[in-house]
Design a protein around this motif. Structure first.
Motif, PDB file in Angstrom:
ATOM      1  N   MET A 136      -3.300  64.221  19.479  1.00  0.00           N
ATOM      2  CA  MET A 136      -3.245  62.800  19.131  1.00  0.00           C
ATOM      3  C   MET A 136      -3.291  62.578  17.628  1.00  0.00           C
ATOM      4  SD  MET A 136      -2.443  61.414  21.690  1.00  0.00           S
ATOM      5  CE  MET A 136      -2.280  59.807  20.959  1.00  0.00           C
ATOM      6  N   VAL A 137      -4.011  63.452  16.906  1.00  0.00           N
ATOM      7  CA  VAL A 137      -4.041  63.323  15.446  1.00  0.00           C
ATOM      8  C   VAL A 137      -2.629  63.503  14.895  1.00  0.00           C
ATOM      9  CG1 VAL A 137      -4.854  64.381  13.340  1.00  0.00           C
ATOM     10  CG2 VAL A 137      -6.416  64.002  15.209  1.00  0.00           C
ATOM     11  N   LEU A 148      -4.143  54.913  19.686  1.00  0.00           N
ATOM     12  CA  LEU A 148      -5.607  54.891  19.758  1.00  0.00           C
ATOM     13  C   LEU A 148      -6.079  54.674  21.196  1.00  0.00           C
ATOM     14  CD1 LEU A 148      -6.621  52.996  16.515  1.00  0.00           C
ATOM     15  CD2 LEU A 148      -6.888  55.408  17.031  1.00  0.00           C
ATOM     16  N   ALA A 182      -7.341  64.970  22.425  1.00  0.00           N
ATOM     17  CA  ALA A 182      -7.883  63.930  21.550  1.00  0.00           C
ATOM     18  C   ALA A 182      -7.992  64.419  20.111  1.00  0.00           C
ATOM     19  CB  ALA A 182      -9.242  63.476  22.079  1.00  0.00           C
ATOM     20  N   GLY A 183      -8.438  65.659  19.943  1.00  0.00           N
ATOM     21  CA  GLY A 183      -8.672  66.143  18.587  1.00  0.00           C
ATOM     22  C   GLY A 183      -7.433  66.659  17.904  1.00  0.00           C
ATOM     23  N   ILE A 224     -21.451  75.794  27.066  1.00  0.00           N
ATOM     24  CA  ILE A 224     -20.320  75.921  26.150  1.00  0.00           C
ATOM     25  C   ILE A 224     -20.632  75.100  24.899  1.00  0.00           C
ATOM     26  CG2 ILE A 224     -18.388  76.530  27.613  1.00  0.00           C
ATOM     27  CD1 ILE A 224     -17.954  73.578  28.001  1.00  0.00           C
ATOM     28  N   THR A 254     -16.897  71.350  33.033  1.00  0.00           N
ATOM     29  CA  THR A 254     -17.170  71.046  31.628  1.00  0.00           C
ATOM     30  C   THR A 254     -16.164  71.703  30.689  1.00  0.00           C
ATOM     31  OG1 THR A 254     -18.882  72.681  31.951  1.00  0.00           O
ATOM     32  CG2 THR A 254     -19.591  70.434  31.546  1.00  0.00           C
ATOM     33  N   GLY A 313     -10.278  60.433  26.411  1.00  0.00           N
ATOM     34  CA  GLY A 313     -11.737  60.533  26.431  1.00  0.00           C
ATOM     35  C   GLY A 313     -12.284  60.235  27.822  1.00  0.00           C
ATOM     36  N   VAL A 361      -5.992  57.897  22.962  1.00  0.00           N
ATOM     37  CA  VAL A 361      -7.189  58.703  22.688  1.00  0.00           C
ATOM     38  C   VAL A 361      -8.322  58.284  23.623  1.00  0.00           C
ATOM     39  CG1 VAL A 361      -8.928  59.270  20.976  1.00  0.00           C
ATOM     40  CG2 VAL A 361      -6.563  59.043  20.279  1.00  0.00           C
ATOM     41  N   ALA A 373     -15.428  70.327  19.527  1.00  0.00           N
ATOM     42  CA  ALA A 373     -14.553  69.321  20.133  1.00  0.00           C
ATOM     43  C   ALA A 373     -14.993  67.916  19.758  1.00  0.00           C
ATOM     44  CB  ALA A 373     -14.555  69.485  21.650  1.00  0.00           C
ATOM     45  N   ILE A 403     -14.038  69.765  27.835  1.00  0.00           N
ATOM     46  CA  ILE A 403     -14.097  70.061  26.399  1.00  0.00           C
ATOM     47  C   ILE A 403     -12.706  70.374  25.871  1.00  0.00           C
ATOM     48  CG2 ILE A 403     -15.018  71.663  24.704  1.00  0.00           C
ATOM     49  CD1 ILE A 403     -17.129  69.869  25.734  1.00  0.00           C
ATOM     50  N   ILE A 404     -11.940  71.168  26.655  1.00  0.00           N
ATOM     51  CA  ILE A 404     -10.596  71.536  26.203  1.00  0.00           C
ATOM     52  C   ILE A 404      -9.739  70.276  26.084  1.00  0.00           C
ATOM     53  CG2 ILE A 404      -8.523  72.831  26.813  1.00  0.00           C
ATOM     54  CD1 ILE A 404     -10.451  74.870  26.345  1.00  0.00           C
ATOM     55  N   SER A 414     -14.455  66.681  16.238  1.00  0.00           N
ATOM     56  CA  SER A 414     -13.079  66.526  15.777  1.00  0.00           C
ATOM     57  C   SER A 414     -12.608  65.083  15.942  1.00  0.00           C
ATOM     58  CB  SER A 414     -12.158  67.482  16.520  1.00  0.00           C
ATOM     59  OG  SER A 414     -12.059  67.101  17.857  1.00  0.00           O
ATOM     60  N   ILE A 442     -10.702  67.280  25.312  1.00  0.00           N
ATOM     61  CA  ILE A 442     -11.019  66.583  24.063  1.00  0.00           C
ATOM     62  C   ILE A 442     -10.491  67.364  22.880  1.00  0.00           C
ATOM     63  CG2 ILE A 442     -12.922  65.935  22.553  1.00  0.00           C
ATOM     64  CD1 ILE A 442     -14.481  65.172  25.006  1.00  0.00           C
ATOM     65  N   LEU A 443     -10.751  68.682  22.890  1.00  0.00           N
ATOM     66  CA  LEU A 443     -10.406  69.515  21.738  1.00  0.00           C
ATOM     67  C   LEU A 443      -8.902  69.505  21.489  1.00  0.00           C
ATOM     68  CD1 LEU A 443     -11.789  71.444  19.759  1.00  0.00           C
ATOM     69  CD2 LEU A 443     -11.246  73.294  21.294  1.00  0.00           C
TER      70      LEU A 443
END
Lengths: 352, 167
Positions: free
Chosen positions: B66-67, B32, B62-63, A133, B51, B39, B35, A140, B55-56, A143, B58-59
């Motif tokens: 949280m922003v 923070l 976290a990405g 992936i 995996t 992670g 986040v 990800a 990834i999802i 970002s 984090i994406l």
């Protein structure tokens, strides 16, 4: 034959012999990634130094100047001198800073972009880890830079830094959407997120830039915006915000931000090369005797040159123009592109 | 062996960050740390070979989320005096710990432990891959998936209506 796969194989054989000599063969699984990270870091630092020199030469060329030409041949060692200067500079810190975020921000800014290098295939088999992936992983992990920029802007306790951080976060969040959407048609056609797999698909068909030129354009534009580079560099617009989110950083911490920014350019250009320009594939079949990683580097430098040329030819956008362009132009076009590609895949089958 | 070491490091990081989230008075520090917790959780998922979920995690969290959270906190314009540390009473802490273990973790343990002899199925090659997840989402779980997207759409429309009432 000289190829990325053979180089990687002989280097790792050598390494494993070395482990056996010191008696560490049992820790092969731990040591290999550490070595890979160090190799990647060495490559990246030298490459970034070269890119800074290149950027200054390109800008000089565009403005009819000579550019750096004193230190070393063609001024090639100028960046080395600058890097030494940066590391031995006094580290000036604002008194009322928010300590922990202030220290963590440059680290995240560097690590988040550097981690993206893991899945970049420089040649067939010349990749740290070809995750299946990979494309999603890059999106990800990079970002995280938003968080670095926001906490840098906040913890500096400086209004310019805070404004710069806000602008940057708004910009990155908005341009992340077209960036991802522009990659979706490619994924629909190849049916894989593995970067190596996308290149292999292109070896049987044409490069994706021919099928998906609009997607390529959207990707390059939003990648430039994501990296906070001109003409989208309003987060650090020096005429209004001094330096933006890194106003209060100096010395090594500033260098980390700087490094992170250039690595972001390298990573997004490398993704553009892999996804749209055929990665390590030669442009014509009769040129196949040149090793793949050389083709990759040539294409990478061309794309980076394009991004640099953007910076020195276009004037900086205003905040509202920037947001309008992202939300009202790029996103609808990207969605339309997905729709059209979907119909094509449906009616003509895979591979157009 | 190595996996266990990594697991305990990650678990300690997750719990540490979780504690920081609820003990910091500065909301930015809390956000923070959150986040960081996300992670660590993503890394735990990756350790379990999931995996895609990692990834999802984090994406999306976290990405993305949280922003937005940090953005909102920064726009709240909090002052020093709003951020006084709360006095923790021993009784409150004890009660909340009891509630967490009694109502949440307890039932989970009770449900998990009596079933002694576990049978561990070997992971298939495509476990947690984007293909299998996508296949499940668009066949077995199509209806809940569509309902979820409808719910999100309703939330977006609602947010727009609330914020742009004077338009």
């Amino acid at each position: 034959m000289l190829s990325g796969e053979n180089i990687v194989k002989s280097v790792s054989d050598l390494l494993h012999q070395l482990y056996a000599m010191v008696g560490l063969s049992a820790f092969k699984g731990v040591l290999d990634p550490i070595v890979a990270a160090h190799v990647m870091f060495g490559f990246i630092s030298v490459f970034v130094m070269f890119l800074v020199w290149m950027e200054r030469k390109v800008s000089a060329h565009m403005q009819s100047r000579i550019g750096p030409n004193r230190v070393g041949i063609f001024g090639l060692l100028q960046t080395v001198a600058d890097a030494i200067k940066l590391t031995i500079k006094e580290d000036i810190k604002p008194v009322h800073r928010d300590k922990i975020p202030y220290y963590i921000a440059p680290i995240i800014a560097f690590v988040a972009t550097f981690a993206g290098m893991v899945v970049i295939p420089f040649d067939k088999g010349m990749v740290v880890q070809d995750l299946n992936i990979g494309l999603l992983y890059i999106i990800a992990i990079t970002s995280f830079t938003v968080i670095a920029i926001l906490s840098a802007g906040w913890s500096s306790n400086n209004k310019f830094a805070l404004l710069g951080g806000f602008r940057s976060a708004a910009q990155i969040v908005s341009y992340e959407v077209p960036l991802v959407l522009s990659l979706v048609p490619v994924i629909m056609m190849t049916g894989t997120l593995r970067l190596g797999g996308i290149v292999e698909y292109q070896s049987q068909n044409h490069w994706f830039v021919l099928y998906q030129f609009i997607a390529f354009f959207i990707f390059i534009t939003s990648a430039t915006a994501e990296a906070n580079r001109a003409p989208f560099d309003i987060p650090e617009a020096e005429s209004e915000l001094i330096g933006g989110f890194h106003t209060e950083y100096s010395g090594v911490k500033f260098a980390m931000f700087f490094l992170g920014e250039y690595i972001a350019v390298i990573v997004s250009s490398a993704v553009a090369v892999t996804v749209f320009l055929g990665g390590w594939l030669p442009p014509f079949a009769f040129l196949a005797f040149v090793p793949g990683f050389i083709w990759f580097m040539i294409k990478l430098l061309l794309v980076i040159y394009l991004v640099m040329a953007f910076r020195w030819t276009f004037p900086r956008l205003r905040v509202d123009q920037l947001m309008d362009f992202g939300w009202k132009v790029l996103i609808p076009v990207a969605i339309l592109n997905i729709l059209v590609t979907g119909f094509c895949v449906l009616f003509f089958g895979k591979g157009v | 062996m190595l996996e266990a070491v990594v697991f305990y490091i990650l678990a300690a990081a997750l719990l540490g960050f979780g504690l920081l989230v609820i003990t910091r008075t500065n909301p930015i520090a809390s956000a923070l740390s959150m986040v960081g917790a996300f992670g660590a959780l993503a890394a735990l998922y990756a350790l379990l070979q999931a995996t895609l979920i990692a990834i999802i995690q984090i994406l999306v969290y976290a990405g993305g989320i949280m922003v937005l959270v940090i953005f909102v906190i920064m726009l709240l314009n909090l002052h020093e005096e709003d951020l006084k540390p709360m006095k923790a009473r021993a009784g409150t802490v004890l009660l909340s710990l009891l509630a967490v273990f009694g109502l949440v973790l307890g039932p989970v343990f009770l449900a998990v432990f009596p079933k002694g002899n576990w049978k561990w199925a070997a992971l298939t090659n495509d476990f947690g891959s984007i293909f299998t997840v996508g296949e499940k989402v668009f066949s077995d779980y199509l209806f809940p998936f569509e309902m979820l997207s409808l719910l999100l759409l309703a939330a977006i429309v609602g947010a727009l209506v609330l914020s742009k009432r004077k338009l």
